[in-house]
Design an enzyme around this catalytic site. Structure first.
Site, short mmCIF file in Angstrom:
data_model
loop_
_atom_site.label_atom_id
_atom_site.label_comp_id
_atom_site.label_asym_id
_atom_site.label_seq_id
_atom_site.Cartn_x
_atom_site.Cartn_y
_atom_site.Cartn_z
N CYS A 2 -28.48 25.97 35.58
CA CYS A 2 -29.49 24.92 35.55
C CYS A 2 -29.61 24.41 34.12
O CYS A 2 -29.07 25.01 33.20
CB CYS A 2 -30.81 25.49 36.01
SG CYS A 2 -30.66 26.45 37.52
N ARG A 27 -25.00 20.28 34.65
CA ARG A 27 -25.18 21.72 34.88
C ARG A 27 -25.72 22.02 36.28
O ARG A 27 -25.57 23.12 36.79
CB ARG A 27 -26.15 22.32 33.86
CG ARG A 27 -25.60 22.33 32.47
CD ARG A 27 -26.59 22.92 31.53
NE ARG A 27 -26.63 24.36 31.65
CZ ARG A 27 -26.04 25.20 30.83
NH1 ARG A 27 -25.36 24.73 29.82
NH2 ARG A 27 -26.13 26.49 31.00
N TRP A 75 -29.68 24.11 39.91
CA TRP A 75 -28.55 24.41 40.79
C TRP A 75 -29.01 25.63 41.59
O TRP A 75 -29.15 26.73 41.03
CB TRP A 75 -27.30 24.72 39.98
CG TRP A 75 -26.08 24.91 40.81
CD1 TRP A 75 -25.27 23.94 41.31
CD2 TRP A 75 -25.53 26.16 41.24
NE1 TRP A 75 -24.25 24.52 42.03
CE2 TRP A 75 -24.38 25.88 42.00
CE3 TRP A 75 -25.89 27.50 41.06
CZ2 TRP A 75 -23.59 26.87 42.58
CZ3 TRP A 75 -25.12 28.49 41.63
CH2 TRP A 75 -23.97 28.16 42.39
N ASN A 100 -33.25 29.57 33.85
CA ASN A 100 -31.83 29.44 34.17
C ASN A 100 -31.29 30.86 34.30
O ASN A 100 -31.48 31.66 33.39
CB ASN A 100 -31.14 28.69 33.02
CG ASN A 100 -29.66 28.51 33.26
OD1 ASN A 100 -29.17 28.75 34.35
ND2 ASN A 100 -28.96 28.08 32.22
N GLY A 101 -30.65 31.19 35.41
CA GLY A 101 -30.13 32.55 35.58
C GLY A 101 -30.58 33.14 36.90
O GLY A 101 -31.03 32.41 37.80
N GLU A 484 -3.94 24.48 41.20
CA GLU A 484 -4.89 23.60 40.52
C GLU A 484 -5.02 22.28 41.31
O GLU A 484 -6.12 21.75 41.46
CB GLU A 484 -4.43 23.37 39.07
CG GLU A 484 -5.25 22.39 38.27
CD GLU A 484 -6.72 22.73 38.16
OE1 GLU A 484 -7.15 23.83 38.55
OE2 GLU A 484 -7.47 21.85 37.70
N LYS A 488 -8.51 20.89 42.89
CA LYS A 488 -9.05 19.56 42.59
C LYS A 488 -9.35 18.81 43.88
O LYS A 488 -10.41 18.21 44.03
CB LYS A 488 -8.06 18.71 41.78
CG LYS A 488 -7.86 19.04 40.33
CD LYS A 488 -9.02 18.69 39.44
CE LYS A 488 -9.96 19.86 39.36
NZ LYS A 488 -9.72 20.80 38.28
N GLU A 491 -12.33 20.31 45.80
CA GLU A 491 -13.55 20.20 45.01
C GLU A 491 -14.20 18.82 45.12
O GLU A 491 -15.42 18.70 45.26
CB GLU A 491 -13.14 20.48 43.56
CG GLU A 491 -14.22 20.74 42.59
CD GLU A 491 -13.65 21.11 41.20
OE1 GLU A 491 -12.46 20.84 40.92
OE2 GLU A 491 -14.42 21.64 40.41
N HIS A 507 6.47 32.89 55.65
CA HIS A 507 5.82 34.16 55.94
C HIS A 507 4.43 33.94 56.56
O HIS A 507 3.61 34.85 56.58
CB HIS A 507 5.72 35.00 54.67
CG HIS A 507 7.06 35.34 54.10
ND1 HIS A 507 7.92 36.23 54.72
CD2 HIS A 507 7.72 34.88 53.02
CE1 HIS A 507 9.05 36.31 54.02
NE2 HIS A 507 8.94 35.50 52.99
N LYS A 606 -21.20 22.00 36.58
CA LYS A 606 -20.15 21.99 35.56
C LYS A 606 -19.99 23.35 34.89
O LYS A 606 -18.89 23.81 34.67
CB LYS A 606 -20.49 20.92 34.51
CG LYS A 606 -19.45 20.77 33.42
CD LYS A 606 -18.17 20.19 33.98
CE LYS A 606 -17.06 20.13 32.96
NZ LYS A 606 -15.74 20.04 33.62
C1 AGP Z 1 -12.74 23.19 38.02
O1 AGP Z 1 -12.58 21.87 38.31
C2 AGP Z 1 -14.10 23.73 38.07
N1 AGP Z 1 -15.08 22.89 37.55
C3 AGP Z 1 -14.24 25.22 37.78
O2 AGP Z 1 -13.29 25.89 38.53
C4 AGP Z 1 -14.17 25.68 36.31
O3 AGP Z 1 -12.88 25.56 35.82
C5 AGP Z 1 -14.67 27.14 36.25
O4 AGP Z 1 -16.00 27.20 36.66
C6 AGP Z 1 -14.52 27.75 34.88
O5 AGP Z 1 -15.30 27.08 33.92
P1 AGP Z 1 -15.05 27.30 32.39
O6 AGP Z 1 -13.68 26.81 32.08
O7 AGP Z 1 -16.13 26.48 31.72
O8 AGP Z 1 -15.20 28.77 32.12
#
Ligand code: AGP
Length: 611
Positions: A2, A27, A75, A100-101, A484, A488, A491, A507, A606
């Site tokens: 958050c 965030r 969040w 936050n946490g 990756e 993407k 996500e 397999h 993020k």
């Molecule tokens: C990827 O698009 C994501 N936003 C997520 O997987 C991100 O890479 C992950 O949370 C790690 O974050 P960081 O690189 O800030 O540690």
């Protein structure tokens, strides 16, 4: 995850809090709220589910005017994202808390507090902090003293900001496992979970350390450390070099960040290469001596950063001959790890605040690793501060939740690490370093060429408009690139996507392939190309539609059910960096077609600062 903002000033602070929240929205963005000690002498709050813009509208209709306040963008962890669960949380009418946490013992505390007559109005773990603090205040009277007593009973992670209508001269804060920074002004002071939130009002910052408690008044700041000792924390001044938070000509931050890659890769290389070698000191003055002792590498990271680590394993073993293990931080931190002698512990993170990665680093310190190295994009992050060595990627601020330029700059950093280790240990094949240094210099131009395929990839994206599932295939170091690509796509477009090493297809996953399951693959011209081509035949034979990003010399062309996009030729070692670009563009354009929220996809944030 958050975002927290707080202010104590002589002027009305509501607009400052709101602007801070907008800057922190990356965030978390499930709901937002603000509590202000108003000029009428009452503690009042406005909270709204949804984005900060909803709160903005609500505040336009019901303004809060005051000189002391806290705000939060959420969040959700405990309790659905709705107004009732949005922060700030109150105990009675006079005490407000943002958090936050995660408080792990919230259930036990909730039961105790209920038995003492406190009434809960939310499902959050945060509300227990508000009531516990109110309870402590009954005996201790002073807000700062009561906060010190309260945190002793909390298990878990928190960044906390608290205000009280009974002591409106201050804002109090506590940090444990969740970053907080104090912004220093003239006759006014601020607090936030990220300095970005406060760049509008100050360029002087003081970072709280683990276990710190702070009392922030208009004209003073006092800090106590984890042992309750009064301490001074260094004030740092930043020049006005903050990256632009504007999208400019681009429709989304993600597209802007994809297109920034030639520039930020160039920046990541700057000052780190000599004519024919990597400058090992780029990792810190102790790096040459330390790297000479490294016999193994353990990489730990999450999400996209983990995928960068997976690519690095291929490089470290192939080029530098160093055994390498890679693991997601959330698993590593709870595993009983057996550490090989002389193992370098490497974390990779865009934010440097990812809770699992940080926890893994802290555990690693107890486990007898040779040293720790952070490859990170944020110089003032916890991960950097707590690691022995650092290599800062120079991606600049990444706002889109989907990581793009952070990934490619991490890969550059990891290739520099591979060459540095190989150089110091004398394990590189003759001429390899000079060749790759030259190739790295050309990389920004190659990336520019890949980006020029933007409109070709946009057309390909139309193939996915009515699809619900996709397979990504890759072999060797392209397997993590496929992972990756799949991350993407899922996500931001919410299409189910899975990545497989192409050789694994028969397999099991081949059973999924039909004409509703497009298969995306990357095909550089390397020794695995012919094997990959056979795997692709297996897909075509089952009616699967193929989308292949292939080296111009790979001898692949369009055919029925096969769409080939020609890629500029590149040295095989650098190909994972180049082939990432079309996959990023593909996800982006599919998401745009699907009409999803590209920069802030649902359920994500993020910076993942909770476990
Ligand atoms: C990827 O698009 C994501 N936003 C997520 O997987 C991100 O890479 C992950 O949370 C790690 O974050 P960081 O690189 O800030 O540690």
């Amino acid at each position: 995850m958050c975002g927290i903002v707080g202010a104590v000033a002589e002027r009305n602070i509501t607009a400052i809090l709101l602007e801070g929240l907008k800057r922190l929205e990356y965030r978390g963005y499930d709901s937002a709220g603000v509590a202000v000690f108003t000029n009428d002498g009452i503690l009042d709050r406005v909270r709204r589910p949804g984005k900060v813009s909803e709160l903005d509208q609500a505040l336009a209709a019901t303004p809060l005017i005051g000189r002391l306040g806290i705000a939060h963008t959420r969040w959700a962890t405990h309790g659905a994202p709705c107004e009732r669960n949005a922060h700030p949380h109150f105990s009675g009418q006079n005490l407000a808390v943002v958090h936050n946490g995660i408080i792990e013992n919230h259930e036990a505390l909730r039961e105790q507090l209920k038995a003492q007559g406190y009434v809960f109005t939310s499902d959050t773990d945060t509300e227990v902090i508000a009531h516990l603090l109110a309870h402590k205040l009954k005996d201790l009277h002073d807000l700062t003293v009561a906060l010190k007593a309260t945190v002793k009973e909390l298990h878990g992670a928190y960044g906390l900001a608290v205000i009280s209508a009974d002591q409106p001269d201050r804002l109090v804060a506590a940090r444990s496992g969740s970053p907080l920074v104090i912004g220093l002004g003239l006759g006014e002071n601020f607090l936030a979970s990220d300095q970005l939130a406060l760049r509008q009002v100050t360029d002087r910052f003081m970072y709280l350390e683990e276990g710190d408690i702070a009392e922030i008044r208009r004209d003073s700041v006092q800090i106590w450390d984890i042992d309750g000792k009064a301490v001074e924390r260094e004030a740092v001044q930043y020049g006005d070099n903050a990256e632009s938070a504007e999208k400019g000509e681009y429709r989304h931050f993600m597209l802007k960040e994809i297109h920034e890659q030639p520039t930020v890769v160039q920046r990541t290389l700057e000052g780190r290469l000599s004519q024919q070698q990597v400058l090992v000191q780029a990792f810190g003055p102790e790096a040459p001596e330390l790297f000479a002792k490294v016999r193994n590498v353990q990489i730990v990271a999450c999400g996209t950063s983990y995928h960068a680590g997976m690519v690095a394993r291929y490089w470290l073993e192939e080029l530098a001959g160093i055994p390498c293990q890679v693991e997601v931080a959330s698993e590593f931190r709870y595993r009983k790890v057996v550490v090989q002698p002389d193992t370098l512990f490497v974390t990779i993170s865009q934010s440097g605040e990812t809770a699992d990665t940080l926890a893994a680093l802290r555990n690693a310190k107890e486990l007898g690793f040779l040293a720790s190295l952070a490859i990170c994009n944020v110089g003032i992050s916890s991960l950097v501060r707590e690691s022995d060595l650092t290599l800062l990627t120079q991606a600049g601020r990444e706002i889109g939740v989907a990581s793009t330029k952070a990934f490619t700059t991490q890969l550059v950093g990891l290739l520099l690490l591979t060459l540095s280790l190989g150089q110091v240990r004398g394990t590189l094949a003759p001429g390899v370093e000079a060749t790759l240094v030259e190739e790295l210099r050309r990389l920004p131009t190659r990336l520019g060429e890949a980006l020029a395929m933007d409109s070709t990839v946009e057309k390909i994206a139309e193939l996915f408009a009515d699809k619900n599932h996709t397979l990504f295939l890759g072999r060797g170091a392209q397997y993590p690139v496929a992972m990756e690509g799949a991350l993407k796509l899922k996500e931001i477009s919410y299409i189910h996507a899975e990545a497989y090493p192409a050789g694994e297809l028969k397999h099991g996953p081949l059973a999924l392939v039909d004409n509703d399951m497009p298969v995306v693959t990357v095909a550089p011209n390397n020794e695995l190309l012919e094997k990959l081509k056979s795997n692709l035949q297996e897909v075509r034979a089952r009616g699967g539609e193929l989308i292949v990003f292939a080296d111009e010399k790979a001898g692949m062309s369009n055919g029925e059910g096969t769409h080939v996009v020609q890629m500029p030729h590149i040295h095989d070692i650098l190909s994972p960096i180049l082939y990432t670009i079309p996959l990023q563009l593909l996800s982006y354009y599919v998401a745009v077609l699907k009409g999803t929220d590209v920069d802030q996809p649902r359920n994500l944030a993020k910076s993942v600062t909770v476990e």
